[in-house]
Design a protein around this motif. Structure first.
Motif, short mmCIF file in Angstrom:
data_model
loop_
_atom_site.label_atom_id
_atom_site.label_comp_id
_atom_site.label_asym_id
_atom_site.label_seq_id
_atom_site.Cartn_x
_atom_site.Cartn_y
_atom_site.Cartn_z
N SER A 19 11.93 49.49 4.62
CA SER A 19 11.80 50.00 3.25
C SER A 19 13.14 50.43 2.68
O SER A 19 13.47 50.12 1.52
CB SER A 19 10.80 51.16 3.21
N SER A 20 13.95 51.14 3.46
CA SER A 20 15.23 51.64 2.95
C SER A 20 16.22 50.51 2.69
O SER A 20 16.87 50.48 1.64
CB SER A 20 15.81 52.67 3.92
N THR A 152 16.37 41.81 4.95
CA THR A 152 15.98 42.37 3.65
C THR A 152 16.87 41.97 2.49
O THR A 152 16.64 42.42 1.38
CB THR A 152 15.97 43.91 3.73
N THR A 189 5.95 45.51 3.28
CA THR A 189 6.83 46.65 2.98
C THR A 189 8.15 46.17 2.42
O THR A 189 8.66 46.70 1.42
CB THR A 189 7.06 47.49 4.24
N PHE A 193 9.31 47.07 -1.41
CA PHE A 193 10.48 47.91 -1.66
C PHE A 193 11.64 47.11 -2.24
O PHE A 193 12.47 47.69 -2.97
CB PHE A 193 10.89 48.64 -0.37
#
Length: 245
Positions: A19-20, A152, A189, A193
């Motif tokens: 997520s971060s 990500t 997720t 995000f």
């Protein structure tokens, strides 16, 4: 969030890392598109643009796009090199080193963009290269410590994995294992995000311009602090510490 490797990681640790880092990547990419009209979290589109410039013999643009591609590659290389260099000393230090380097680079980008950026082509090209290097660092780190599960900075591979795993989960002849379920949690997720980071990046950039780049190092600091806070709490509350006397 950083100190455990793939075999020892819990679902919550993977979800927090996913997520971060996805939030940072989404914000960085959208802010890059608004500020520089180009993608700053991945190189997929840059390869296609590079091919067009090669056909059109735009030699300056060819050089710039080669530099941008190399910046992302070199960021991934540096992240892995740092991890291997510090692995024997401390797993946490090894995994935190690329994040610290990303913070060190993102802060000057924020300061320069907010205070000094004059919108020249040279400035734009250098800042984009620095941001791609940072995303290479981040993507390599997340992928390495999660065993390739978390990536990500771009979504092409994510949608491929998500489509394959969701088909496996929904197929009547497959077993609904906990491992497969956790993978789906992580994929959704990352997707959520990344999109949320993009929304925040677009909204805040329209309000505060380059000041939003100050937010990115703060999010990265939370990744580093997550593993430090329990240790600090323990040292402050353990028997014999000054705060307990």
């Amino acid at each position: 969030m950083l100190k455990e490797l793939k075999s020892d990681r819990t679902l919550s640790q993977n979800l927090m890392l996913a997520s971060s880092t996805a939030f940072v990547a989404g914000m960085t990419n959208v802010a890059g598109v608004i500020a520089f009209l180009t993608f700053t979290s991945n190189v997929t589109g840059h390869v296609a643009t590079l091919a067009r410039h090669v056909v059109e013999r735009n030699f300056h643009e060819i050089l710039i796009f080669f530099v941008w591609l190399f910046a992302f590659f070199f960021g991934a290389f540096v992240a892995s090199f740092l991890i291997w260099s510090f692995q024997r000393r401390s797993r946490y230090v090894a995994h935190a080193a690329p994040v610290v380097l990303e913070i060190i680079l993102m802060v000057p980008i924020a300061v320069y963009g907010h205070q000094f950026y004059k919108e020249t082509d040279t400035e734009r090209e250098i800042i984009i290269g620095a941001m791609l290097f940072c995303m290479g660092l981040q993507n390599s780190l997340a992928s390495t410590i999660s065993g390739g599960l978390i990536k990500t900075s771009h979504l092409s591979g994510l949608f491929t994995d998500l489509g394959s795993e969701l088909a496996e989960w929904l197929h009547p002849h497959t077993e609904k294992t906990e491992v497969l379920r956790n993978k789906l949690y992580i994929r959704f997720t990352i997707l959520g995000f990344y999109f949320f980071g993009g929304l925040v990046g677009a909204y805040l950039f329209n309000l505060y311009d380059f000041m939003i780049f100050y937010l990115i190092p703060l999010v990265l600091l939370t990744i580093i602090a997550y593993d430090l806070l329990p240790l600090l709490r323990y040292r402050l509350t353990r028997p014999g510490s000054r705060n307990t006397q």
